[in-house]
Structure formats: C-alpha cells, structure tokens
Scaffold this motif. Structure first.
Motif, PDB file in Angstrom:
ATOM      1  N   TRP A   1      -0.694   1.130  -4.839  1.00  0.00           N
ATOM      2  CA  TRP A   1       0.145   0.451  -3.856  1.00  0.00           C
ATOM      3  C   TRP A   1       0.341   1.290  -2.596  1.00  0.00           C
ATOM      4  N   GLY A   2      -0.500   2.244  -2.382  1.00  0.00           N
ATOM      5  CA  GLY A   2      -0.409   3.142  -1.244  1.00  0.00           C
ATOM      6  C   GLY A   2      -1.015   4.470  -1.646  1.00  0.00           C
ATOM      7  N   GLU A   3      -1.160   5.381  -0.704  1.00  0.00           N
ATOM      8  CA  GLU A   3      -1.782   6.660  -1.026  1.00  0.00           C
ATOM      9  C   GLU A   3      -0.917   7.441  -2.022  1.00  0.00           C
TER      10      GLU A   3
ATOM     11  N   CYS B   1      -6.520   2.066   8.235  1.00  0.00           N
ATOM     12  CA  CYS B   1      -6.745   0.659   8.573  1.00  0.00           C
ATOM     13  C   CYS B   1      -8.031   0.411   9.336  1.00  0.00           C
ATOM     14  N   ARG B   2      -8.766   1.439   9.679  1.00  0.00           N
ATOM     15  CA  ARG B   2      -9.988   1.231  10.457  1.00  0.00           C
ATOM     16  C   ARG B   2     -11.026   0.418   9.702  1.00  0.00           C
ATOM     17  N   LYS B   3     -11.049   0.576   8.377  1.00  0.00           N
ATOM     18  CA  LYS B   3     -12.037  -0.145   7.572  1.00  0.00           C
ATOM     19  C   LYS B   3     -11.466  -1.392   6.907  1.00  0.00           C
ATOM     20  N   ALA B   4     -10.190  -1.655   7.114  1.00  0.00           N
ATOM     21  CA  ALA B   4      -9.539  -2.781   6.444  1.00  0.00           C
ATOM     22  C   ALA B   4      -9.444  -3.979   7.388  1.00  0.00           C
ATOM     23  N   ASN B   5     -10.068  -5.082   7.002  1.00  0.00           N
ATOM     24  CA  ASN B   5     -10.024  -6.299   7.805  1.00  0.00           C
ATOM     25  C   ASN B   5      -9.010  -7.255   7.190  1.00  0.00           C
ATOM     26  N   ILE B   6      -7.732  -6.972   7.429  1.00  0.00           N
ATOM     27  CA  ILE B   6      -6.680  -7.769   6.798  1.00  0.00           C
ATOM     28  C   ILE B   6      -5.446  -7.793   7.696  1.00  0.00           C
ATOM     29  N   HIS B   7      -4.807  -8.949   7.759  1.00  0.00           N
ATOM     30  CA  HIS B   7      -3.579  -9.102   8.519  1.00  0.00           C
ATOM     31  C   HIS B   7      -2.464  -9.355   7.522  1.00  0.00           C
ATOM     32  N   PHE B   8      -1.669  -8.339   7.258  1.00  0.00           N
ATOM     33  CA  PHE B   8      -0.672  -8.411   6.187  1.00  0.00           C
ATOM     34  C   PHE B   8       0.376  -9.508   6.392  1.00  0.00           C
ATOM     35  N   PRO B   9       0.933  -9.710   7.595  1.00  0.00           N
ATOM     36  CA  PRO B   9       1.939 -10.778   7.749  1.00  0.00           C
ATOM     37  C   PRO B   9       1.393 -12.167   7.408  1.00  0.00           C
ATOM     38  N   THR B  10       0.140 -12.450   7.799  1.00  0.00           N
ATOM     39  CA  THR B  10      -0.453 -13.751   7.481  1.00  0.00           C
ATOM     40  C   THR B  10      -0.629 -13.916   5.984  1.00  0.00           C
ATOM     41  N   ARG B  11      -1.105 -12.864   5.353  1.00  0.00           N
ATOM     42  CA  ARG B  11      -1.290 -12.901   3.899  1.00  0.00           C
ATOM     43  C   ARG B  11       0.053 -13.061   3.184  1.00  0.00           C
ATOM     44  N   GLN B  12       1.062 -12.355   3.667  1.00  0.00           N
ATOM     45  CA  GLN B  12       2.390 -12.454   3.059  1.00  0.00           C
ATOM     46  C   GLN B  12       2.928 -13.878   3.171  1.00  0.00           C
ATOM     47  N   GLU B  13       2.731 -14.507   4.314  1.00  0.00           N
ATOM     48  CA  GLU B  13       3.196 -15.877   4.503  1.00  0.00           C
ATOM     49  C   GLU B  13       2.499 -16.829   3.536  1.00  0.00           C
ATOM     50  N   PHE B  14       1.191 -16.646   3.362  1.00  0.00           N
ATOM     51  CA  PHE B  14       0.452 -17.488   2.419  1.00  0.00           C
ATOM     52  C   PHE B  14       0.986 -17.321   0.999  1.00  0.00           C
ATOM     53  N   ILE B  15       1.242 -16.082   0.613  1.00  0.00           N
ATOM     54  CA  ILE B  15       1.752 -15.802  -0.732  1.00  0.00           C
ATOM     55  C   ILE B  15       3.102 -16.473  -0.944  1.00  0.00           C
TER      56      ILE B  15
ATOM     57  N   LEU C   1       4.616  -6.690  -1.025  1.00  0.00           N
ATOM     58  CA  LEU C   1       3.896  -5.760  -1.896  1.00  0.00           C
ATOM     59  C   LEU C   1       2.580  -6.372  -2.384  1.00  0.00           C
ATOM     60  N   ALA C   2       2.595  -7.652  -2.714  1.00  0.00           N
ATOM     61  CA  ALA C   2       1.366  -8.302  -3.179  1.00  0.00           C
ATOM     62  C   ALA C   2       0.331  -8.378  -2.066  1.00  0.00           C
ATOM     63  N   SER C   3       0.782  -8.550  -0.832  1.00  0.00           N
ATOM     64  CA  SER C   3      -0.155  -8.628   0.292  1.00  0.00           C
ATOM     65  C   SER C   3      -0.883  -7.305   0.510  1.00  0.00           C
ATOM     66  N   ALA C   4      -0.296  -6.222  -0.003  1.00  0.00           N
ATOM     67  CA  ALA C   4      -0.876  -4.894   0.205  1.00  0.00           C
ATOM     68  C   ALA C   4      -2.063  -4.612  -0.704  1.00  0.00           C
ATOM     69  N   LEU C   5      -2.191  -5.328  -1.812  1.00  0.00           N
ATOM     70  CA  LEU C   5      -3.139  -4.944  -2.855  1.00  0.00           C
ATOM     71  C   LEU C   5      -4.607  -4.867  -2.414  1.00  0.00           C
ATOM     72  N   PRO C   6      -5.086  -5.738  -1.537  1.00  0.00           N
ATOM     73  CA  PRO C   6      -6.491  -5.594  -1.128  1.00  0.00           C
ATOM     74  C   PRO C   6      -6.764  -4.323  -0.322  1.00  0.00           C
TER      75      PRO C   6
ATOM     76  N   PHE D   1      -1.851  -0.470   4.079  1.00  0.00           N
ATOM     77  CA  PHE D   1      -0.468  -0.952   4.066  1.00  0.00           C
ATOM     78  C   PHE D   1       0.506   0.208   4.180  1.00  0.00           C
ATOM     79  N   ASP D   2       0.122   1.348   3.611  1.00  0.00           N
ATOM     80  CA  ASP D   2       0.988   2.530   3.572  1.00  0.00           C
ATOM     81  C   ASP D   2       0.861   3.377   4.832  1.00  0.00           C
ATOM     82  N   LYS D   3      -0.388   3.600   5.269  1.00  0.00           N
ATOM     83  CA  LYS D   3      -0.632   4.528   6.379  1.00  0.00           C
ATOM     84  C   LYS D   3      -1.666   3.946   7.344  1.00  0.00           C
ATOM     85  N   PRO D   4      -1.320   3.840   8.636  1.00  0.00           N
ATOM     86  CA  PRO D   4      -2.201   3.201   9.620  1.00  0.00           C
ATOM     87  C   PRO D   4      -3.578   3.859   9.751  1.00  0.00           C
ATOM     88  N   GLN D   5      -3.680   5.151   9.478  1.00  0.00           N
ATOM     89  CA  GLN D   5      -4.974   5.811   9.663  1.00  0.00           C
ATOM     90  C   GLN D   5      -6.047   5.282   8.725  1.00  0.00           C
TER      91      GLN D   5
END
Length: 250
Positions: free
Chosen positions: A167-169, A213-227, A197-202, A207-211
């Motif tokens: 769930w984070g580093e 995110c360069r390889k992560a193609n995910i928008h957490f707020p959108t995913r959270q809304e869907f969940i 928390l569930a939106s963070a799993l992919p 989700f924990d540390k911005p550094q």
C-alpha cells in the motif's frame, strides 16, 4: 544421450519438489498466518539491505476486524467477481495475451507483460515469486493459483491478500496502511478512506510518493470516484445475487 536424460530427470525432480514445497506451505496457512511474502522480503532488502532498523511496516488484522467498506472497495478495484470465479478470469487473460502479443511485435522483448490477474493470481505472485515478468514465471503463477484455490477458502485467500498487499513504499497490509494514511484501524475505515486506499493498489508507491509516478499511468481521484459508485454492487460471499461492477478503465 545419457547425460541429457539425467539432466531432464534432475530438472523434473526439482520441479516436482518445488510444487510439493508450495503445497505444504499453503496447507500450513489454513491455520497459520504468513510471516512475510517473497515480495515483502525483496522490498525489505531493496530498502534496507543488511540494516536491522528498516522502514518496512506490516501488521496482521483478522478478516472480521476489517471494514466491509474496504473489502468492497478492493473488490471493485482489483477483482469484482473474486467470490464467484475459481481463481482465473479467462476473458481478461485472453485480452492480456493479445495485448502482450501486439506489444511484442511492436516493441522489444523487454516489454513487461500485462497481467489480467485475479486477486488469487496476485496473491500467488506476491507470496512466492519474483517480480521478473516472463512466461515461465507466469506458468508457475497459474499452478500456485490453482493450489491456493483448492486448499484455502475464498475468505481466507482474501484475508491473506488484504494483509500482505503493498500500500506504499514499505507499507504492507491494511493494518499498516490504515494507520499510516489515516491514523485509524482497518475496522474504522469509512467509504471515502476505503475507496482511496483501494484506488492505490495498481500503483501503491505512486500513491505514497510522487517520485514513483513517472511510470504510473493512473488518475487516483477518477479511480476513487468509480470505486465509490460501485462498492454496493459487489458480493462479499459466494453465490450472492449482487451484481458485479463494470471493469475499471485506467
């Protein structure tokens, strides 16, 4: 030719011995909780090497002490029909295979394989296997997935997953995640916190540390809304009449 026959026998015996080890280990988890996973140990080594003091956190929380909000949110995020399938979602695996073939034809052989993995498949990988992605490792993952499904109940599989997933580093399991992000307990997680928390799993490190995110193609707020929109549509037990949610498009 004899040496070749001997080599084949040795490899076959080694393969069988490894499967027997997996069977014994999984059987022990019917009543015992896993102390750690292969992925946790690899991350501990990456972060800490030989140091005893290490920023890696993990604490076990029994299934009935975990909020149903969190359980439902994770199912929507990762595997909405987990309690209905037998470990595999063949349509998703077919789509993943087709995407892998397309990417292999266009790119290099180093391109990472897309998974189409169920919660049980993710658990098989995290418990026993390395992060290396190739077809041999994927084959072993399928065998372990079947062993897990045959040996452990769905509830037990989900309990182990929720207590071992990243769930984070350096943050493993919902007990550590609830405390780290919200100074809370897994039982007290409300719908918004559970969906976050569930939106963070992919991409938990992102989700924990911005550094990360360069390889992560995910928008957490959108995913959270869907969940949040789909949490009430998933089943927490087998043979429920609850409707499953649509797949999340990242």
């Amino acid at each position: 030719m004899r040496w070749l026959t001997y080599l084949v026998k040795c490899l076959l015996c080694g393969f069988v011995a490894m499967q027997i080890y997996f069977v014994i280990q999984i059987a022990l988890w019917i009543g015992l909780n896993p102390a750690s996973t292969a992925f946790q140990r690899a991350e501990r080594w990456r972060l800490c090497s030989w140091h005893w003091s290490c920023p890696v956190y993990s604490e076990w929380t029994p299934y009935d002490k975990i909020s149903n909000n969190l359980k439902r949110a994770v199912l929507v995020s990762e595997d909405d029909i987990f309690f209905q399938h037998n470990g595999f979602r063949f349509e998703d695996m077919k789509k993943a295979w087709e995407k892998n073939q397309q990417r292999t034809q266009v790119g290099s052989s180093r391109t990472a394989l897309r998974g189409g993995s169920t919660i049980t498949q993710q658990l098989a990988k995290n418990l026993f296997l390395s992060s290396e992605q190739n077809y041999l490792r994927k084959g072993q993952e399928l065998i372990i997935t079947e062993l897990l499904e045959l040996t452990l109940s769905k509830q037990r599989l989900f309990e182990i997953y929720l207590n071992s997933v990243e769930w984070g580093e350096g943050i493993f399991g919902i007990g550590s995640a609830a405390h780290y992000y919200y100074a809370s307990t897994p039982a007290a997680l409300d719908r918004d916190h559970a969906a976050a928390l569930a939106s963070a799993l992919p991409a938990p490190k992102c989700f924990d540390k911005p550094q990360y995110c360069r390889k992560a193609n995910i928008h957490f707020p959108t995913r959270q809304e869907f969940i949040l929109e789909n949490m009430d549509r998933v089943a927490l037990a087998p043979y429920s009449s609850a409707k499953s949610s649509k797949s999340i498009k990242q």
